[in-house]
Design an enzyme around this catalytic site. Structure first.
Site, short mmCIF file in Angstrom:
data_model
loop_
_atom_site.label_atom_id
_atom_site.label_comp_id
_atom_site.label_asym_id
_atom_site.label_seq_id
_atom_site.Cartn_x
_atom_site.Cartn_y
_atom_site.Cartn_z
N VAL A 88 0.83 -1.20 0.00
CA VAL A 88 0.00 0.00 0.00
C VAL A 88 0.87 1.26 0.00
O VAL A 88 0.35 2.38 0.01
CB VAL A 88 -0.99 -0.01 1.19
CG1 VAL A 88 -2.01 -1.13 0.99
CG2 VAL A 88 -0.30 -0.16 2.53
N HIS A 104 -4.15 -4.32 -3.24
CA HIS A 104 -4.65 -4.18 -1.87
C HIS A 104 -4.90 -2.72 -1.50
O HIS A 104 -4.96 -2.39 -0.32
CB HIS A 104 -3.67 -4.81 -0.87
CG HIS A 104 -3.66 -6.32 -0.93
ND1 HIS A 104 -2.72 -7.10 -0.30
CD2 HIS A 104 -4.50 -7.20 -1.55
CE1 HIS A 104 -2.97 -8.38 -0.54
NE2 HIS A 104 -4.04 -8.47 -1.30
P1 OAD Z 1 4.79 -10.87 4.42
O1 OAD Z 1 5.24 -10.12 5.64
O2 OAD Z 1 3.80 -11.96 4.62
O3 OAD Z 1 6.04 -11.52 3.67
C1 OAD Z 1 7.19 -10.76 3.40
C2 OAD Z 1 8.17 -11.65 2.63
O4 OAD Z 1 9.28 -10.85 2.25
C3 OAD Z 1 8.72 -12.85 3.42
O5 OAD Z 1 8.68 -14.01 2.61
C4 OAD Z 1 10.17 -12.45 3.73
O6 OAD Z 1 11.06 -13.56 3.74
C5 OAD Z 1 10.48 -11.55 2.55
N1 OAD Z 1 11.50 -10.53 2.85
C6 OAD Z 1 11.74 -9.86 3.99
N2 OAD Z 1 12.74 -8.98 3.84
C7 OAD Z 1 13.16 -9.08 2.56
C8 OAD Z 1 14.17 -8.44 1.79
N3 OAD Z 1 14.96 -7.51 2.31
N4 OAD Z 1 14.32 -8.81 0.50
C9 OAD Z 1 13.53 -9.78 -0.06
N5 OAD Z 1 12.56 -10.41 0.61
C10 OAD Z 1 12.37 -10.07 1.91
O7 OAD Z 1 4.25 -9.77 3.38
P2 OAD Z 1 3.35 -9.97 2.09
O8 OAD Z 1 3.61 -11.28 1.44
O9 OAD Z 1 3.45 -8.75 1.27
O10 OAD Z 1 -2.45 -7.55 3.18
O11 OAD Z 1 1.91 -10.02 2.72
C11 OAD Z 1 0.79 -10.17 1.90
C12 OAD Z 1 -0.39 -9.39 2.46
O12 OAD Z 1 -0.61 -9.80 3.80
C13 OAD Z 1 -0.17 -7.91 2.55
O13 OAD Z 1 -0.49 -7.22 1.37
C14 OAD Z 1 -1.09 -7.51 3.66
C15 OAD Z 1 -0.77 -8.62 4.62
O14 OAD Z 1 -1.71 -8.88 5.56
C16 OAD Z 1 -3.38 -6.79 3.78
O15 OAD Z 1 -3.15 -6.02 4.68
C17 OAD Z 1 -4.75 -6.99 3.21
#
Ligand code: OAD
Length: 230
Positions: A88, A104
């Site tokens: 977002v 989202h």
């Molecule tokens: P998550 O917090 O679930 O996942 C983040 C991912 O990024 C994990 O797999 C980490 O290993 C990876 N990660 C962390 N630091 C990193 C870096 N420096 N470089 C590369 N990868 C890294 O976040 P999202 O998958 O975006 O929705 O979550 C999906 C949705 O769940 C979001 O849009 C949000 C959340 O609840 C809503 O709020 C509706």
């Protein structure tokens, strides 16, 4: 066409927290209270405070090398590049990407829960802000919460059907429908690649995976793709 799905991991090195990592937002906040329509109905002030804080963090953050590299890919690659982001924040746009779908929603938007009018969000939103169109005090952030239908789904599925390459960056692969995009793209014949700090839930669905921080592995991958075309 290249379709790129991004998640919180791409913005982690810009100082914006992820959701599910250690110290992630969902370890400190109850998502049922701050990211559902029911939570908003119970206590809109708490929800606005949560997103006002996210909006303030976002204003202070700068795009990192991964956002910049994706903007370069879009500018320099002959094929169309579409970014579908679950984020977002507006770091893709501030890095220069033009073709971005915020499935989202976005912190920069306000939405009237009564008449569905949309307008740019002020820095600080309150439950008492009247809608500029209908005057009702049902203003909410223009964010898709759990239990709500993500934006642009028809457009996204159509893009996945015509994708040559699908790349997922910095997402844990736990939230649907985004978590199924890799399967949708593969079914339509796309090559699939995951770029993430660690293996995601759906890592085994990808043709190839690369591990490391986005600020390193995304620019490396973009350079390879652009060099291969020269
Ligand atoms: P998550 O917090 O679930 O996942 C983040 C991912 O990024 C994990 O797999 C980490 O290993 C990876 N990660 C962390 N630091 C990193 C870096 N420096 N470089 C590369 N990868 C890294 O976040 P999202 O998958 O975006 O929705 O979550 C999906 C949705 O769940 C979001 O849009 C949000 C959340 O609840 C809503 O709020 C509706």
């Amino acid at each position: 066409m290249i379709v790129i799905l991004t998640g919180a991991g791409i913005s982690a090195e810009s100082g914006l927290g992820t959701f599910r990592d250690r110290d992630g937002l969902w370890t400190r906040y109850d998502l049922n209270e701050v990211a559902t329509p029911e939570g908003f109905a119970r206590n809109p002030g708490v929800v606005h405070a949560f997103y006002n804080a996210r909006r303030a963090n976002c204003r202070e953050a700068q795009p990192n090398a991964a956002h910049v590299a994706l903007a370069r890919l879009e500018a320099e690659h002959a094929e169309k590049v579409l970014i579908v982001t679950q984020n977002v924040d507006d770091l893709h746009e501030r890095a220069g990407s033009r073709n971005v779908l915020h499935m989202h929603g976005s912190l920069g938007g306000a939405l009237c829960a009564h008449c569905a009018h949309r307008w740019p969000a002020p820095r600080v939103m309150t439950a008492d802000d009247p809608c500029p169109a209908c005057g009702k005090r049902r203003t909410r952030p223009d964010i898709v919460w759990f239990g709500e239908y993500p934006y642009y789904m028809e457009q996204i599925w159509e893009a996945l059907r015509s994708a040559r390459l699908f790349v997922s960056i910095g997402t844990s692969g736990t939230v649907y429908p985004a978590a199924a995009f890799v399967q949708d793209a593969a079914r339509a014949g796309a090559e699939t690649l995951e770029l993430n700090l660690e293996g995601s839930e759906g890592a085994s669905d990808f043709d190839a995976c690369r591990r490391g921080p986005a600020s390193r592995i995304v620019p490396e991958w973009v350079s390879e793709v652009l060099d291969a075309r020269r």
